[in-house]
Design a protein around this motif. Structure first.
Motif, PDB file in Angstrom:
ATOM      1  N   PHE A 268       0.829  -1.206   0.000  1.00  0.00           N
ATOM      2  CA  PHE A 268       0.000   0.000   0.000  1.00  0.00           C
ATOM      3  C   PHE A 268       0.864   1.257   0.000  1.00  0.00           C
ATOM      4  O   PHE A 268       0.482   2.277  -0.572  1.00  0.00           O
ATOM      5  CB  PHE A 268      -0.948  -0.035   1.197  1.00  0.00           C
ATOM      6  CG  PHE A 268      -1.950  -1.138   1.101  1.00  0.00           C
ATOM      7  CD1 PHE A 268      -3.090  -0.980   0.345  1.00  0.00           C
ATOM      8  CD2 PHE A 268      -1.725  -2.354   1.720  1.00  0.00           C
ATOM      9  CE1 PHE A 268      -4.007  -2.003   0.219  1.00  0.00           C
ATOM     10  CE2 PHE A 268      -2.630  -3.388   1.609  1.00  0.00           C
ATOM     11  CZ  PHE A 268      -3.773  -3.218   0.847  1.00  0.00           C
ATOM     12  N   SER A 309      -6.817  -0.451  -3.965  1.00  0.00           N
ATOM     13  CA  SER A 309      -6.449  -0.663  -2.566  1.00  0.00           C
ATOM     14  C   SER A 309      -7.412  -1.602  -1.859  1.00  0.00           C
ATOM     15  O   SER A 309      -6.997  -2.500  -1.118  1.00  0.00           O
ATOM     16  CB  SER A 309      -6.405   0.684  -1.828  1.00  0.00           C
ATOM     17  OG  SER A 309      -5.477   1.562  -2.424  1.00  0.00           O
ATOM     18  N   ALA A 313      -6.671  -5.048  -0.051  1.00  0.00           N
ATOM     19  CA  ALA A 313      -6.729  -5.024   1.413  1.00  0.00           C
ATOM     20  C   ALA A 313      -7.670  -6.074   1.984  1.00  0.00           C
ATOM     21  O   ALA A 313      -7.381  -6.658   3.038  1.00  0.00           O
ATOM     22  CB  ALA A 313      -7.162  -3.634   1.884  1.00  0.00           C
ATOM     23  N   LEU A 344      -2.675  -2.432   8.337  1.00  0.00           N
ATOM     24  CA  LEU A 344      -3.419  -2.424   7.076  1.00  0.00           C
ATOM     25  C   LEU A 344      -4.485  -1.335   7.070  1.00  0.00           C
ATOM     26  O   LEU A 344      -4.622  -0.590   6.090  1.00  0.00           O
ATOM     27  CB  LEU A 344      -4.062  -3.797   6.883  1.00  0.00           C
ATOM     28  CG  LEU A 344      -4.647  -4.119   5.511  1.00  0.00           C
ATOM     29  CD1 LEU A 344      -3.569  -4.072   4.454  1.00  0.00           C
ATOM     30  CD2 LEU A 344      -5.291  -5.500   5.550  1.00  0.00           C
ATOM     31  N   LEU A 348      -4.328   1.870   4.524  1.00  0.00           N
ATOM     32  CA  LEU A 348      -5.367   1.920   3.500  1.00  0.00           C
ATOM     33  C   LEU A 348      -5.977   3.311   3.427  1.00  0.00           C
ATOM     34  O   LEU A 348      -6.160   3.874   2.337  1.00  0.00           O
ATOM     35  CB  LEU A 348      -6.451   0.886   3.815  1.00  0.00           C
ATOM     36  CG  LEU A 348      -7.631   0.825   2.848  1.00  0.00           C
ATOM     37  CD1 LEU A 348      -7.157   0.446   1.451  1.00  0.00           C
ATOM     38  CD2 LEU A 348      -8.672  -0.179   3.342  1.00  0.00           C
TER      39      LEU A 348
END
Length: 374
Positions: A268, A309, A313, A344, A348
């Motif tokens: 990311f 994304s 994710a 995460l 994100l």
């Protein structure tokens, strides 16, 4: 052209990610938790000084796109040579500072045990000596990004990954240890900067290997980059200080159990860098020629960034523990599953919001961008 640039950069990033996933368990098992933690701690500490680069790479990318779009090749050449002279001066100053204080850093900051003190100090000096070449590579990488030559950037990325992991795995198979691996990591920026220069020179004649300081170009670069650097320092500090603190407060052997869960999240960060590096020169060109298309670029880029994304994710979040178990083993899965999910979520949100900031930089409105950085 924009879609092709995105695909080139995504393919390069995915190639690096796959290679990292494949090589990391082997590297940790060969070096051991302590030596791997030492290597990470020293490289992260030197990387801290990258935040003192005034973020000139971003400014070079923005003004390369602007000057190229308007045919101002002489101005672009002066800008590149000025950025080069500034980076060389900063890089040499940082190298001297780290080398002179290497003993104190090893003892008081990294807190290396006595048996490894001399080795750690030599590694730190090697990293410092070659640090300036990292900064030089950022100049020519900024030129390629400003010219939308993601194909060239990606080919360099492919070659870098193959050489990097190929040499490190070869060294470890041959029985070498942490010092030899670190020595190769230290000299890597030398050939990378040469590759970036060669590609940038092929892409544009307005590129030179000779530094020359032009006051007007310096003011132009620093006026933009010194503002974006504020945000970069804040972001860089949050991503490096944690690793150093974990090693200092616990032990160097605990660092792998923190950095390994962070590796999947690195995708990311790479997405954010990718979309920002594409959006900045595009926004700069549109601000010069077609201002009315800026809103459309922002909406399309944000949607693409959010969709990409989220698709990545969701499975990572659901299968975080299973991924770590399969990849690194039971101990890493037990210690890192929850950490991976927390990292995460935060990254994100950062990635999805990055397009607006990148467009502000491209339009020359960097202050709101820096204020918004975490």
């Amino acid at each position: 052209g924009t879609i092709a640039n995105v695909m080139w950069r995504i393919s390069s990033g995915m190639f690096r990610l796959v290679a990292t996933f494949m090589a990391t368990p082997f590297i940790i098992s060969r070096l051991g938790d302590h030596d791997y933690g030492l290597l990470i701690a020293l490289s992260v500490f030197v990387g801290y000084f990258a935040t003192l680069d005034l973020d000139l790479g971003t400014a070079v990318s923005k003004y390369t796109a602007e000057f190229s779009a308007s045919g101002q090749h002489a101005e672009m050449l002066r800008m590149v040579r000025t950025a080069l002279s500034i980076f060389i001066a900063i890089g040499l100053a940082i190298a001297v500072l780290i080398s002179l204080s290497s003993g104190w850093i090893v003892d008081r900051v990294i807190m290396v045990p006595a048996p490894q003190r001399d080795t750690a100090q030599m590694i730190l000096i090697l990293f410092a000596a070659c640090f300036v070449f990292n900064m030089i590579a950022w100049i020519y990488g900024g030129v390629l990004a400003g010219l939308h030559r993601s194909d060239m950037l990606s080919w360099i990325g492919f070659a870098q990954v193959v050489v990097y992991f190929g040499v490190i795995v070869g060294l470890l198979l041959a029985g070498y240890g942490v010092f030899e691996v670190a020595a190769f990591q230290a000299i890597e920026p030398i050939y990378i900067s040469l590759a970036f220069y060669w590609m940038a020179r092929r892409a544009s004649p307005s590129v030179s290997a000779l530094p020359a300081f032009d006051p007007a170009s310096a003011r132009m670069l620093v006026k933009l980059s010194s503002v974006t650097m504020v945000g970069k320092i804040a972001l860089g500090a949050s991503r490096r200080l944690d690793t150093i603190l974990i090693g200092a407060m616990g032990s160097l052997a605990t660092i792998p159990y923190y950095t390994a869960p962070g590796l999947p999240v690195g995708i990311f960060i790479r997405l954010m860098v990718l979309f920002e590096s594409l959006a900045i020169p595009l926004a700069s060109e549109l601000a010069t020629r077609e201002k009315d298309r800026s809103a459309a670029l922002y909406l399309r880029a944000t949607r693409l960034c959010a969709l990409t994304s989220l698709l990545l994710a969701l499975p990572l979040f659901i299968f975080a523990t299973d991924l770590l178990f399969t990849w690194m083993g039971e101990v890493f899965a037990e210690r890192g599953g929850g950490l991976l999910r927390v990292l995460l979520i935060g990254n994100l949100a950062l990635v999805i919001s990055s397009i607006g900031g990148a467009m502000l930089v491209g339009r020359g409105e960097a202050s709101p961008y820096s204020i918004s950085r975490p």
